[in-house]
Design a protein around this motif. Structure first.
Motif, short mmCIF file in Angstrom:
data_model
loop_
_atom_site.label_atom_id
_atom_site.label_comp_id
_atom_site.label_asym_id
_atom_site.label_seq_id
_atom_site.Cartn_x
_atom_site.Cartn_y
_atom_site.Cartn_z
N GLU A 16 0.81 -1.22 0.00
CA GLU A 16 0.00 0.00 0.00
C GLU A 16 0.85 1.27 0.00
O GLU A 16 0.41 2.32 0.48
CB GLU A 16 -0.96 0.01 1.19
CG GLU A 16 -2.04 -1.06 1.14
CD GLU A 16 -2.95 -0.88 -0.08
OE1 GLU A 16 -3.42 0.25 -0.32
OE2 GLU A 16 -3.17 -1.87 -0.79
N ALA A 17 2.05 1.18 -0.54
CA ALA A 17 2.90 2.36 -0.66
C ALA A 17 2.61 3.06 -1.98
O ALA A 17 2.21 2.44 -2.97
CB ALA A 17 4.37 1.97 -0.59
N ARG A 18 2.83 4.36 -2.02
CA ARG A 18 2.63 5.16 -3.23
C ARG A 18 3.98 5.33 -3.93
O ARG A 18 4.92 5.89 -3.35
CB ARG A 18 2.03 6.51 -2.90
CG ARG A 18 1.65 7.34 -4.11
CD ARG A 18 1.08 8.67 -3.69
NE ARG A 18 2.09 9.54 -3.12
CZ ARG A 18 1.84 10.70 -2.53
NH1 ARG A 18 0.60 11.12 -2.39
NH2 ARG A 18 2.81 11.44 -2.05
N VAL A 19 4.08 4.85 -5.16
CA VAL A 19 5.31 4.97 -5.95
C VAL A 19 5.05 5.98 -7.06
O VAL A 19 4.10 5.84 -7.83
CB VAL A 19 5.74 3.62 -6.55
CG1 VAL A 19 7.10 3.74 -7.24
CG2 VAL A 19 5.80 2.55 -5.46
N THR A 20 5.89 7.02 -7.14
CA THR A 20 5.67 8.13 -8.06
C THR A 20 6.79 8.18 -9.10
O THR A 20 7.97 8.07 -8.76
CB THR A 20 5.62 9.47 -7.31
OG1 THR A 20 4.59 9.41 -6.33
CG2 THR A 20 5.34 10.62 -8.26
N PHE A 21 6.40 8.36 -10.35
CA PHE A 21 7.33 8.49 -11.47
C PHE A 21 7.10 9.84 -12.14
O PHE A 21 5.97 10.16 -12.54
CB PHE A 21 7.11 7.37 -12.50
CG PHE A 21 7.31 5.99 -11.96
CD1 PHE A 21 8.49 5.30 -12.17
CD2 PHE A 21 6.30 5.36 -11.24
CE1 PHE A 21 8.67 4.02 -11.69
CE2 PHE A 21 6.47 4.08 -10.74
CZ PHE A 21 7.66 3.41 -10.96
N CYS A 22 8.16 10.65 -12.30
CA CYS A 22 8.07 11.93 -12.98
C CYS A 22 9.08 11.96 -14.12
O CYS A 22 10.28 11.71 -13.91
CB CYS A 22 8.34 13.09 -12.02
SG CYS A 22 6.99 13.44 -10.89
#
Length: 611
Positions: free
Chosen positions: A70-76
Motif C-alpha cells: 500500500e505504498a505510493r510509488v511516483t514516477f516523474c
C-alpha cells in the motif's frame, strides 16, 4: 527513433542553441501559439497523439528486506523530455508483496520515489530519489528511513496573498511536485513531510499554478521557512511611435544562475525554469509586476518579456536590482518596445515526418547596466501542428536561431530533434536529408548495456559542446538515431560506467558503438555523532580533479554523476570518480556537513561523521 538534425534545414548556416534558457509561456499556451486564432490554439493542446507506453515494474522493501504494501510509488518524467509541456507523471500503489507496475513512455528517463502508509504513530517508510526509472526496466526500491510529519512555520506569505491567493507546492529534488498544492491564507504553521530525498524546495504558486517564488533546499529538520520579500516594478509597453500599447501580456523569469548540482540527475540538466505571465498592460500601456526580491546576500535579476498579436516579442529586465537598458529600447528602463512584425512559420517535410512537436526560438539581446552590460539569450517555445508552426519574431531577427523537436509517433521509443539556424523568414526542415544510425551502448567486454542514460551534443566553433538532447537506451542498449551531416558527440552513463563516442560529418557507420569504461569510486559510510548511519547524505562540493578533462560535456557529466549519488539506509555513499582523485570535497545532509581532503578511488570504506 531519435532524430538530431542540423544540415537537414534548407539554407542552414550554423547552430547555436543553449538549452539552459527557459521557454516563454503565455497562460496555458506557449507564446508562439498565441498569435493563432483561439480555436486553433485550443486544438494544439488537444491534438497530441497518445504515445505507446511500456511497463516499468519492481518491488519496494524496507531495510530488512520485508515488502512494503500500500505504498505510493511516483514516477516523474525528466524535465527536458516534455516539449514545453508539464512532464509525464504516473503514480501507482504496491500490492501485498510490495510489487508495482507503472506504464511509462519509452526512451525517457524518469525520477522515481516511494512513500509507505502511515503507522499508528504517523511514521512512514520513504525512499531516496533517483533517476533510474525507465519503460521496460525492473527496479528494486529500498526504503532508507522512517519519518513522520513535522511542524514548519511559513513566514512572509501574507504579502503574496495580498497580490494573489497563494498555494504551497513541495518540489522533490527541486523540480518535481510531491503532492497537491495546499492553499494558504497567509503566514501559518503546517505539518509537512515526510518527503523522499530529505531536502526539498518549497514554492508559492498562484491561481494559474505558476510559481511565484521559492526557497530551498529545505531539509526535513528545518522548522521555519521565510519566503522572499515581495516588491513591484512598473513596466511600460509602447509601439514604434512611442504610443502606449494596451493588452500586452507581460511575463517574467528569474535570471539568476542556479547550478542544479543538488539533484539526482547524472547528466547536465536542460531547461528547468519557465516564464510566468503576471500582468497585462492597461489602456496607458502600463503593468505592475510582482517580484521575489533577494536579500543582501543574493542579487535580484529578472528578465521581462512582452507579447502581443502582430508584434515581435520585446524584452527588458533588472540586474542586481537595477534596470537593464536593452539596445532595442535605448535609454529607457523597464520599457517594452512592441515592433510590428508578422508571425514566422516553420514547416517540416520528408517521409515519416511527424506533424506534431515543439518549436523553440532563441534570440540574443545586448544590454547595459551598472556593471557594464552583456548579452542574454531568451528562449521562446511553441507547438507544431500538422507539420507547421507559427510564432512571433523578436526584436533582433538577425541574431535569432530556431530549434525544432518533433514529437514521437505512437510506438516510437523517443522523440525527434532537429536544430537549425537561418536568416530566412519561413524555414523548411527536410527529414529526408537525415542519416539513419543506431547507437549501441556496450561495456568493456562488448556486451550491451541496457537503460544507459545518453546525451547527444553538437560540437562546433573550436570544440565548444552544447547538449542537444538526451534519452535512455532500450533493453538492448540501443538508441535509434537520425542525424544530419555535422559533428555529434555522444555520452552514455550508468552508476558504474562512462562512455563517449563521436559521429563525424562523413561518418559511414550505420551502427555507432558507445563503449562504457568501468568507473573507479570512493566509498564512504556516513554516520552521525552517535555513530548511527545517515541516509540521504550527498556531495555538495567536489574538485578539482587530479586529471580534469578539457571537454565541457565530459567534465559536466563527470561532476553531475558524482554529485547525484545519495547514501542508503546503511549510510553507504558510493561516489563515481571518472578522473582520479578529488582534492577537496564536502559531504552534507541538511545543516550537517564535513570536509574531506584528497579523496582517491579505492575499495576502502571511509567513515565520515557529519556534525
Amino acid at each position: 527513433m531519435l532524430v538530431c538534425g542540423l544540415g537537414a534545414v534548407r539554407d542552414a548556416t550554423c547552430f547555436t542553441y543553449f538549452p539552459c534558457y527557459p521557454r516563454l509561456q503565455i497562460g496555458r499556451l506557449d507564446i508562439m501559439t498565441r498569435v493563432l486564432p483561439c480555436a486553433f490554439s485550443a486544438a494544439v493542446l488537444a491534438a497530441i497523439a497518445p504515445a505507446q507506453r511500456t511497463p516499468c515494474t519492481g518491488t519496494l522493501r524496507d531495510p530488512t528486506g520485508l515488502p512494503i504494501a500500500e505504498a505510493r510509488v511516483t514516477f516523474c518524467q525528466e524535465l527536458s523530455q516534455t516539449f514545453g509541456l508539464a512532464p509525464d507523471r504516473a503514480e501507482v500503489k504496491t500490492d501485498a508483496a510490495g510489487a508495482f507496475t507503472a506504464p511509462l513512455l519509452p526512451g525517457s528517463p524518469y525520477v522515481v520515489w516511494a512513500i509507505g502508509p502511515a503507522n499508528v504513530s504517523g511514521g512512514r517508510w520513504v525512499t531516496g530519489v533517483s533517476m533510474q526509472a525507465a519503460a521496460g526496466r525492473s527496479l528494486d526500491l529500498v526504503a532508507v528511513r522512517r519519518a513522520a510529519p513535522h511542524a514548519v512555520s511559513l513566514r512572509r506569505v501574507t504579502p503574496w496573498k495580498d497580490h494573489v491567493p497563494p498555494a504551497l507546492r513541495v518540489l522533490i529534488d527541486g523540480h518535481y511536485p510531491f503532492d497537491f498544492d495546499r492553499p494558504l491564507r497567509g503566514d501559518c504553521t503546517l505539518q509537512l513531510g515526510p518527503w523522499p530525498g530529505y531536502e526539498v524546495e518549497l514554492a508559492l504558486v498562484d491561481d494559474k499554478r505558476q510559481v511565484l517564488c521559492s526557497v530551498g533546499p529545505i531539509a526535513e529538520d528545518v522548522g521555519e521557512v521565510a519566503f522572499p520579500e515581495l516588491r513591484t516594478v512598473e513596466v511600460a509597453a509602447v509601439d514604434e511611435s512611442d504610443a502606449p500599447v494596451e493588452g500586452v501580456e507581460v511575463a517574467l523569469r528569474p535570471n539568476d544562475w542556479r547550478p542544479d548540482y543538488g539533484d539526482c540527475n547524472p547528466l547536465p540538466p536542460l531547461a528547468s525554469q519557465t516564464w510566468r505571465v503576471v500582468a497585462r498592460t492597461d489602456a496607458g500601456g502600463r503593468a505592475v509586476l510582482p517580484l521575489a526580491w533577494g536579500d543582501e546576500n543574493r542579487t535580484t535579476n529578472y528578465l521581462f518579456a512582452g507579447a502581443s498579436a502582430g508584434h515581435a516579442v520585446s524584452f527588458s529586465g533588472i540586474s542586481s536590482g537595477k534596470p537593464m537598458i536593452f539596445d532595442e529600447n535605448p535609454g529607457v528602463p523597464n520599457r517594452l518596445v512592441m515592433t510590428a512584425s508578422p508571425p514566422r512559420r516553420v514547416s517540416v517535410r520528408g517521409e515519416g515526418s511527424s506533424s506534431q512537436g515543439w518549436i523553440a526560438l532563441l534570440s540574443y539581446s545586448s544590454f547595459r547596466d551598472e556593471g557594464g552590460g552583456g548579452s542574454i539569450g531568451q528562449l521562446i517555445s511553441g507547438r507544431l501542428l500538422d507539420a507547421e508552426a507559427r510564432f512571433p519574431a523578436t526584436n533582433l531577427p538577425k541574431s535569432t536561431h530556431c530549434f525544432v523537436r518533433l514529437a514521437a509517433t505512437a510506438g516510437a521509443p523517443t522523440r525527434i530533434c532537429i536544430g537549425e539556424s537561418q536568416d530566412e523568414h519561413d524555414p523548411v526542415v527536410d527529414l529526408s536529408l537525415l542519416t539513419v544510425r543506431t547507437l549501441a551502448v556496450r561495456d568493456a567486454a562488448g556486451q550491451p548495456v541496457p537503460f544507459a542514460q545518453v546525451a547527444i551534443a553538437h560540437r562546433f566553433d573550436g570544440g565548444y559542446l552544447l547538449e542537444h538532447d538526451r534519452c535512455v537506451a532500450d533493453g538492448n542498449g540501443k538508441v535509434e538515431l537520425r542525424s544530419s551531416a555535422v559533428t555529434w558527440d555522444i555520452v552514455a552513463v550508468t552508476d558504474a560506467g562512462l562512455g563517449w563516442s563521436r559521429i563525424e560529418p562523413d561518418d559511414p557507420r550505420k551502427v555507432v558503438p558507445v563503449n562504457l569504461l568501468p568507473l573507479g569510486s570512493a566509498k564512504f559510510r556516513i554516520v552521525d555523532e552517535q555513530g548511527q548511519p545517515v541516509a540521504g547524505a550527498r556531495l555538495d562540493k567536489a574538485g578539482p580533479w587530479g586529471d580534469r578533462p578539457d571537454d565541457l560535456l565530459m567534465r559536466e557529466t563527470a561532476l553531475h554523476l558524482a554529485l547525484s549519488q545519495r547514501s542508503d539506509h546503511d549510510g553507504m555513499l558510493v561516489v563515481p570518480m571518472p578522473y582520479g582523485e578529488f582534492r577537496e570535497m564536502r559531504i552534507v545532509r541538511g545543516s550537517r556537513k564535513t570536509w574531506r581532503q584528497t579523496v582517491r578511488p579505492g575499495e576502502e570504506v571511509i567513515t565520515v561523521e557529519l556534525r
